[in-house]
Design an enzyme around this catalytic site. Structure first.
Site, PDB file in Angstrom:
ATOM      1  N   TYR A   5     -27.177  39.441 -21.230  1.00 42.06           N
ATOM      2  CA  TYR A   5     -27.527  37.944 -20.618  1.00 42.06           C
ATOM      3  C   TYR A   5     -26.685  37.779 -19.433  1.00 42.06           C
ATOM      4  O   TYR A   5     -27.047  36.958 -18.335  1.00 42.06           O
ATOM      5  CB  TYR A   5     -27.206  37.022 -21.642  1.00 42.06           C
ATOM      6  CG  TYR A   5     -27.574  35.669 -21.339  1.00 42.06           C
ATOM      7  CD1 TYR A   5     -29.059  35.206 -21.611  1.00 42.06           C
ATOM      8  CD2 TYR A   5     -26.838  34.622 -20.882  1.00 42.06           C
ATOM      9  CE1 TYR A   5     -29.584  34.034 -21.198  1.00 42.06           C
ATOM     10  CE2 TYR A   5     -27.513  33.413 -20.605  1.00 42.06           C
ATOM     11  CZ  TYR A   5     -28.776  33.053 -20.500  1.00 42.06           C
ATOM     12  OH  TYR A   5     -29.056  32.065 -20.295  1.00 42.06           O
ATOM     13  N   SER A  38     -27.330  30.582 -14.935  1.00 43.08           N
ATOM     14  CA  SER A  38     -26.277  30.197 -15.813  1.00 43.08           C
ATOM     15  C   SER A  38     -24.958  30.196 -15.407  1.00 43.08           C
ATOM     16  O   SER A  38     -24.679  31.412 -14.711  1.00 43.08           O
ATOM     17  CB  SER A  38     -26.467  30.705 -17.102  1.00 43.08           C
ATOM     18  OG  SER A  38     -25.591  30.583 -18.240  1.00 43.08           O
TER      19      SER A  38
END
Length: 335
Positions: free
Chosen positions: A209, A179
């Site tokens: 994350y 990401s």
């Protein structure tokens, strides 16, 4: 009544404007990819394939003739998704296989690997797609931060355990769905194993994350170097800003849930659809021009130069690799 109509009209106009702007944004614009070849005879494992990007990737690759193994935590949802994929594509149900996998639990990862070795004769592409963001600190069964364990550690071990099948099936490919949020890591990571006072979490500096997505890029970069000359490539990618429930389905407080549901609503307006996001993954898995491309970071159906400075740090990548080996109970270090 007039006020209500005015508010609804303003919201509608605002939503339309946001949607129009999203068509020109690098992270939200629609994508398409037409593969020039079939993938008949290829076997592909996709983690987290029962929804979102994983599901759409499965649909795309099954449509090209590949056999897809859906490695999912929730078998009931996976079975329903597999039936839907078969109905939608018209493929033989034997082309869509389900195996249980909880990437946050290393024993589940090992069981999944044993299953693949026992039932499959080849593995051409491994797509490490499953992802989660709990929004808070909780522990995996092995005592690691849950989001980091599920997104990185489990996939690190799964890749290691399936490397022999990938090498046997060469030319083969490994894809880590990372990401842009890897850029959120802005300081050197701590790789200390010891828990902080009052905590039971091992490796307390490895959590969240953003860190997990940076770790996946480190994994890709070193893996690509280790696999040079073995006809196995490894690449990572950013799917874009995707309309997905990942940001709020695991929130633990009502206030957090409501806030993230609002974020989810906005993402449904301006975010890229999972089908659009899957186009880059399908491109990386299937395109014949990428057979020898390794160690790259992709987005928007192309190689990208948007890696953060930290993602290019070879020393931090080496440290992450060695610690990941330790977390998985493996002993071999980088040379």
């Amino acid at each position: 009544m007039f006020l209500l109509i005015t508010i609804l009209l303003a919201l509608t106009i605002g939503a339309v404007c946001l949607k129009l702007l999203s068509q020109y944004n690098r992270h939200t614009r629609p994508l398409s990819y037409e593969c020039p070849v079939r993938m008949d005879g290829k076997t592909i494992l996709i983690t987290g394939a029962n929804s979102g990007i994983g599901k759409e990737t499965a649909i795309g690759l099954v449509s090209l003739g590949a056999k897809v193994i859906m490695a999912c935590r929730n078998l009931e949802k996976a079975e329903a998704t597999a039936e839907e994929i078969c109905r939608q594509t018209g493929v033989d149900p034997n082309q869509v296989v389900i195996v249980q996998l909880d990437t946050s639990d290393l024993e589940s990862v090992r069981n999944c690997s044993r299953k693949i070795h026992a039932t499959e004769s080849r593995l051409d592409v491994l797509i490490n797609n499953a992802g989660i963001d709990t929004g808070h600190i909780e522990l995996s069964k092995q005592g690691y931060e849950y989001t980091f364990a599920a997104n990185h550690v489990g996939h690190f071990l799964l890749t290691h355990l399936l490397l022999d099948w990938l090498k046997k099936s060469h030319p083969s490919r490994i894809i880590n769905v990372s990401s842009l949020r890897h850029q959120g890591v802005s300081k050197t990571l701590s790789f200390s194993r010891a828990p902080k006072p009052g905590s039971d979490m091992y490796y307390p500096g490895l959590f969240g994350y953003d860190t997990s997505k940076l770790a996946q890029i480190f994994h890709t970069n070193i893996l690509s170097k280790q696999l040079q000359g073995q006809d196995v490539v490894a690449n990572s990618m950013h799917p874009g800003f995707v309309s997905s429930g990942i940001w709020y389905k695991d929130a633990y407080r009502k206030s957090v849930t409501m806030l993230l549901r609002l974020f989810g609503f906005l993402s449904s307006i301006i975010g890229r659809t999972p089908k659009d996001a899957a186009q880059t993954v399908i491109y990386m898995a299937a395109d014949p021009d990428l057979e020898n491309v390794s160690g790259q970071y992709f987005e928007n159906v192309a190689i990208s130069d948007q890696l953060s400075p930290f993602a290019k740090d070879p020393e931090m990548a080496k440290n992450m690799w060695d610690v990941s080996m330790e977390m998985c109970g493996l002993t071999k270090k980088t040379e």
